[in-house]
Motif scaffolding. Structure first.
Motif, PDB file in Angstrom:
ATOM      1  N   ILE A 128      -9.745  -8.437  47.750  1.00 26.17           N
ATOM      2  CA  ILE A 128      -9.624  -9.901  47.786  1.00 26.17           C
ATOM      3  C   ILE A 128      -8.190 -10.314  48.106  1.00 26.17           C
ATOM      4  O   ILE A 128      -7.952 -11.262  48.870  1.00 26.17           O
ATOM      5  CB  ILE A 128     -10.093 -10.494  46.448  1.00 26.17           C
ATOM      6  N   ALA A 129      -7.216  -9.616  47.515  1.00 23.06           N
ATOM      7  CA  ALA A 129      -5.805  -9.954  47.776  1.00 23.06           C
ATOM      8  C   ALA A 129      -5.449  -9.777  49.244  1.00 23.06           C
ATOM      9  O   ALA A 129      -4.756 -10.609  49.854  1.00 23.06           O
ATOM     10  CB  ALA A 129      -4.911  -9.082  46.895  1.00 23.06           C
ATOM     11  N   GLU A 130      -5.932  -8.662  49.864  1.00 20.83           N
ATOM     12  CA  GLU A 130      -5.663  -8.423  51.293  1.00 20.83           C
ATOM     13  C   GLU A 130      -6.298  -9.515  52.138  1.00 20.83           C
ATOM     14  O   GLU A 130      -5.709 -10.007  53.108  1.00 20.83           O
ATOM     15  CB  GLU A 130      -6.193  -7.051  51.698  1.00 20.83           C
ATOM     16  N   ARG A 131      -7.522  -9.906  51.739  1.00 19.59           N
ATOM     17  CA  ARG A 131      -8.209 -10.960  52.493  1.00 19.59           C
ATOM     18  C   ARG A 131      -7.436 -12.272  52.377  1.00 19.59           C
ATOM     19  O   ARG A 131      -7.318 -13.023  53.347  1.00 19.59           O
ATOM     20  CB  ARG A 131      -9.631 -11.128  51.985  1.00 19.59           C
ATOM     21  N   LEU A 132      -6.927 -12.551  51.177  1.00 17.50           N
ATOM     22  CA  LEU A 132      -6.158 -13.779  50.988  1.00 17.50           C
ATOM     23  C   LEU A 132      -4.876 -13.776  51.833  1.00 17.50           C
ATOM     24  O   LEU A 132      -4.511 -14.793  52.439  1.00 17.50           O
ATOM     25  CB  LEU A 132      -5.804 -13.955  49.497  1.00 17.50           C
ATOM     26  N   LYS A 133      -4.172 -12.641  51.855  1.00 13.56           N
ATOM     27  CA  LYS A 133      -2.933 -12.540  52.652  1.00 13.56           C
ATOM     28  C   LYS A 133      -3.232 -12.757  54.127  1.00 13.56           C
ATOM     29  O   LYS A 133      -2.528 -13.503  54.824  1.00 13.56           O
ATOM     30  CB  LYS A 133      -2.278 -11.182  52.431  1.00 13.56           C
ATOM     31  N   ALA A 134      -4.269 -12.064  54.635  1.00 14.92           N
ATOM     32  CA  ALA A 134      -4.610 -12.199  56.049  1.00 14.92           C
ATOM     33  C   ALA A 134      -5.026 -13.624  56.364  1.00 14.92           C
ATOM     34  O   ALA A 134      -4.633 -14.207  57.390  1.00 14.92           O
ATOM     35  CB  ALA A 134      -5.738 -11.221  56.391  1.00 14.92           C
ATOM     36  N   ALA A 143      -4.164 -16.347  54.750  1.00 11.70           N
ATOM     37  CA  ALA A 143      -3.009 -17.237  54.665  1.00 11.70           C
ATOM     38  C   ALA A 143      -2.141 -17.120  55.917  1.00 11.70           C
ATOM     39  O   ALA A 143      -1.635 -18.127  56.441  1.00 11.70           O
ATOM     40  CB  ALA A 143      -2.201 -16.899  53.414  1.00 11.70           C
ATOM     41  N   ALA A 144      -1.968 -15.884  56.442  1.00 13.28           N
ATOM     42  CA  ALA A 144      -1.145 -15.687  57.651  1.00 13.28           C
ATOM     43  C   ALA A 144      -1.775 -16.397  58.847  1.00 13.28           C
ATOM     44  O   ALA A 144      -1.088 -17.071  59.636  1.00 13.28           O
ATOM     45  CB  ALA A 144      -0.981 -14.193  57.933  1.00 13.28           C
ATOM     46  N   ARG A 145      -3.096 -16.278  58.985  1.00 12.72           N
ATOM     47  CA  ARG A 145      -3.788 -16.938  60.093  1.00 12.72           C
ATOM     48  C   ARG A 145      -3.634 -18.441  59.973  1.00 12.72           C
ATOM     49  O   ARG A 145      -3.417 -19.144  60.968  1.00 12.72           O
ATOM     50  CB  ARG A 145      -5.266 -16.551  60.109  1.00 12.72           C
ATOM     51  N   ARG A 146      -3.765 -18.952  58.748  1.00 13.26           N
ATOM     52  CA  ARG A 146      -3.686 -20.388  58.532  1.00 13.26           C
ATOM     53  C   ARG A 146      -2.279 -20.903  58.875  1.00 13.26           C
ATOM     54  O   ARG A 146      -2.112 -21.941  59.517  1.00 13.26           O
ATOM     55  CB  ARG A 146      -4.004 -20.697  57.060  1.00 13.26           C
ATOM     56  N   ILE A 147      -1.257 -20.119  58.471  1.00 11.14           N
ATOM     57  CA  ILE A 147       0.125 -20.527  58.762  1.00 11.14           C
ATOM     58  C   ILE A 147       0.369 -20.540  60.268  1.00 11.14           C
ATOM     59  O   ILE A 147       0.995 -21.456  60.821  1.00 11.14           O
ATOM     60  CB  ILE A 147       1.109 -19.572  58.060  1.00 11.14           C
ATOM     61  N   ASN A 148      -0.103 -19.521  60.991  1.00 14.09           N
ATOM     62  CA  ASN A 148       0.063 -19.464  62.437  1.00 14.09           C
ATOM     63  C   ASN A 148      -0.621 -20.638  63.118  1.00 14.09           C
ATOM     64  O   ASN A 148      -0.080 -21.271  64.028  1.00 14.09           O
ATOM     65  CB  ASN A 148      -0.492 -18.146  62.984  1.00 14.09           C
ATOM     66  N   GLU A 149      -1.852 -20.932  62.661  1.00 12.74           N
ATOM     67  CA  GLU A 149      -2.590 -22.046  63.267  1.00 12.74           C
ATOM     68  C   GLU A 149      -1.849 -23.357  63.045  1.00 12.74           C
ATOM     69  O   GLU A 149      -1.704 -24.169  63.970  1.00 12.74           O
ATOM     70  CB  GLU A 149      -3.993 -22.120  62.661  1.00 12.74           C
ATOM     71  N   GLN A 150      -1.381 -23.586  61.830  1.00 10.55           N
ATOM     72  CA  GLN A 150      -0.676 -24.836  61.544  1.00 10.55           C
ATOM     73  C   GLN A 150       0.663 -24.917  62.282  1.00 10.55           C
ATOM     74  O   GLN A 150       1.075 -25.986  62.737  1.00 10.55           O
ATOM     75  CB  GLN A 150      -0.453 -24.972  60.022  1.00 10.55           C
ATOM     76  N   GLY A 151       1.345 -23.765  62.438  1.00  8.37           N
ATOM     77  CA  GLY A 151       2.599 -23.757  63.207  1.00  8.37           C
ATOM     78  C   GLY A 151       2.375 -24.114  64.658  1.00  8.37           C
ATOM     79  O   GLY A 151       3.152 -24.857  65.268  1.00  8.37           O
ATOM     80  N   HIS A 152       1.292 -23.577  65.240  1.00 13.02           N
ATOM     81  CA  HIS A 152       0.966 -23.897  66.632  1.00 13.02           C
ATOM     82  C   HIS A 152       0.669 -25.384  66.776  1.00 13.02           C
ATOM     83  O   HIS A 152       1.129 -26.022  67.739  1.00 13.02           O
ATOM     84  CB  HIS A 152      -0.227 -23.053  67.072  1.00 13.02           C
ATOM     85  N   ARG A 153      -0.063 -25.947  65.823  1.00 11.38           N
ATOM     86  CA  ARG A 153      -0.402 -27.371  65.872  1.00 11.38           C
ATOM     87  C   ARG A 153       0.875 -28.216  65.764  1.00 11.38           C
ATOM     88  O   ARG A 153       1.037 -29.219  66.453  1.00 11.38           O
ATOM     89  CB  ARG A 153      -1.359 -27.741  64.743  1.00 11.38           C
TER      90      ARG A 153
END
Length: 436
Positions: free
Chosen positions: A339-345, A347-357
């Motif tokens: 679960i922790a690995e899934r959360l990290k991955a 969160a990273a995807r979410r940060i990248n998406e928001q940075g691109h936006r």
């Protein structure tokens, strides 16, 4: 008026003597006679009886006579009759007597009893008892009291007895001094237990008990200290009906060993003596106590066995807990890691998406701002042109003037009054006037 007699008068004694001689010569034999006793009494060892015969179709006496049984004969006949019938001679009883005629100059005529046939009385008693039993069964009440149930704890006892009877004292002592220490509550309803008043007296006592029946568990009718042969009062229809219909169980202990009375037959339970009635109540409580003790022991055994089983089960479970905990811990730790690995991955995807936006928005902002500024500048210019077009000085330059009154432009001459001061503004200069 004087009367002349040709024959000398006899004295009463002489006349009675003649009657005696005649009776002794004419009625010299002994005779068996059937009769009903209307009165029986003893005096100085002799028994004196009044005999009657009633009309077969009614209750009217059609014949009466006196009878005597002298002391020596009565001393033999009484115990013989009472052993055979179980009852004493009493009023209302039908008897067959062997008698001979006797006439005494001083005491008159009477029948002298020399023998009595108990089988005749037994037959009549049996017929009467059978008739009473038949009527009780036809009424459907013969077994009614037996159908009641004695309470599990039968301890509140209504007692019908003579207050001075030895049997009543024995009954109370037996209950009070029982070996188990059980507590009984007894209340005496005094009644006559011997003689002609037995029926009415016991019925009256039953009525008094019935008025407060909720206070008692059962009724005990006991008799002790009286003649065991005097039982006729317990063989009546009225008394049997009252006991059979009574709302509480009735126990009888009226102290006789011969045939049971009708009262015994219709009662809930019969015993022979008052002490036997007390023993019955004590033994019933003892049986209930024993049953309760047996149930207590069975309950203890069941609970003990169940506790042992549950202890073994808990012991087995507690032994398995460490191993189960280790397995569960390992599984949960692995699950938490995933679960922790899934959360990290995630969160990273979410940060990248928001940075691109954000970057896309940052690049889009300058052109939009420029367009907005240009549009606003154009709008300001248009408003400026419109404002200049509305400037009053332009009108004044074209030759127009503005009339003011009180600081306001005059649009209607009708608004002015005589004496108002007005001011006319021209392109060059102002003119003040007064309205007339």
């Amino acid at each position: 008026m004087a009367t002349t007699h040709n024959q000398a008068a006899m004295t009463l004694y002489e006349l009675n003597g003649m009657v005696r001689s005649t009776i002794e010569s004419v009625l010299a034999d002994e005779y068996w006679v059937e009769a009903e006793l209307s009165e029986v009494r003893e005096s100085r060892g002799h028994c004196y009886m009044e005999l009657i015969e009633k009309d077969a179709n009614g209750n009217t006496p059609i014949a009466r006579a006196s009878a005597k049984c002298w002391r020596q004969t009565w001393a033999l006949l009484r115990p013989y009759f009472e052993r055979a019938t179980g009852q004493q001679l009493h009023a209302g009883m039908k008897v067959m007597l062997q008698v001979y005629a006797q006439y005494h100059e001083a005491y008159g005529f009477s029948w002298i009893v020399t023998d009595i046939d108990p089988t005749y009385t037994l037959g009549d008693m049996t017929r009467r008892r059978m008739e009473i039993i038949r009527r009780l069964k036809e009424e459907g009440v013969f077994d009614l009291n037996k159908e009641l149930e004695l309470p599990v704890f039968t301890q509140r006892i209504a007692v019908i007895s003579s207050q001075t009877a030895a049997g009543y004292g024995d009954f109370c002592n037996q209950l009070a001094e029982n070996e188990y220490g059980y507590a009984f509550e007894t209340r005496l309803f005094a009644a006559t237990m011997q003689g002609e008043q037995v029926e009415q007296s016991i019925i009256a006592a039953l009525n008094r008990i019935n008025a407060e029946a909720d206070l008692f568990d059962c009724v005990v009718i006991i008799r002790g200290g009286g003649a065991t042969s005097d039982m006729s009062g317990f063989d009546t229809l009225a008394l049997a009906e009252n006991v059979a219909n009574f709302p509480l169980p009735v126990i009888t202990g009226i102290g006789h060993d011969r045939d049971e009375s009708i009262l015994d037959m219709v009662s809930h339970t019969k015993v022979k003596t008052p002490t036997a009635a007390a023993a019955l109540l004590v033994s019933r409580l003892s049986a209930v106590d024993a049953q309760l003790d047996d149930w207590r022991q069975r309950l203890v055994r069941m609970v003990t066995a169940r506790l042992g089983t549950e202890r073994q089960r808990m012991s087995a479970i507690s032994g398995r807990i460490p191993a189960l905990f280790s397995v569960v811990k390992t599984r949960q730790e692995a699950r938490i890691g995933i679960i922790a690995e899934r959360l990290k991955a995630g969160a990273a995807r979410r940060i990248n998406e928001q940075g691109h936006r954000i970057e896309m928005a940052r690049q889009a902002i300058p052109p939009i701002a420029m367009r907005q500024l240009a549009a606003a500048h154009h709008k300001v210019e248009m408003l400026e042109q419109r404002a200049l077009a509305q400037d009053p000085t332009l009108l004044l330059r074209r030759g127009y003037s503005i009339t003011m009154c009180g600081g306001h432009a005059v649009r209607d001459a009708g608004q002015l009054k005589t004496g108002d001061e007005i001011e006319t503004r021209l392109e060059k200069g102002r003119i003040k006037s007064t309205v007339k």
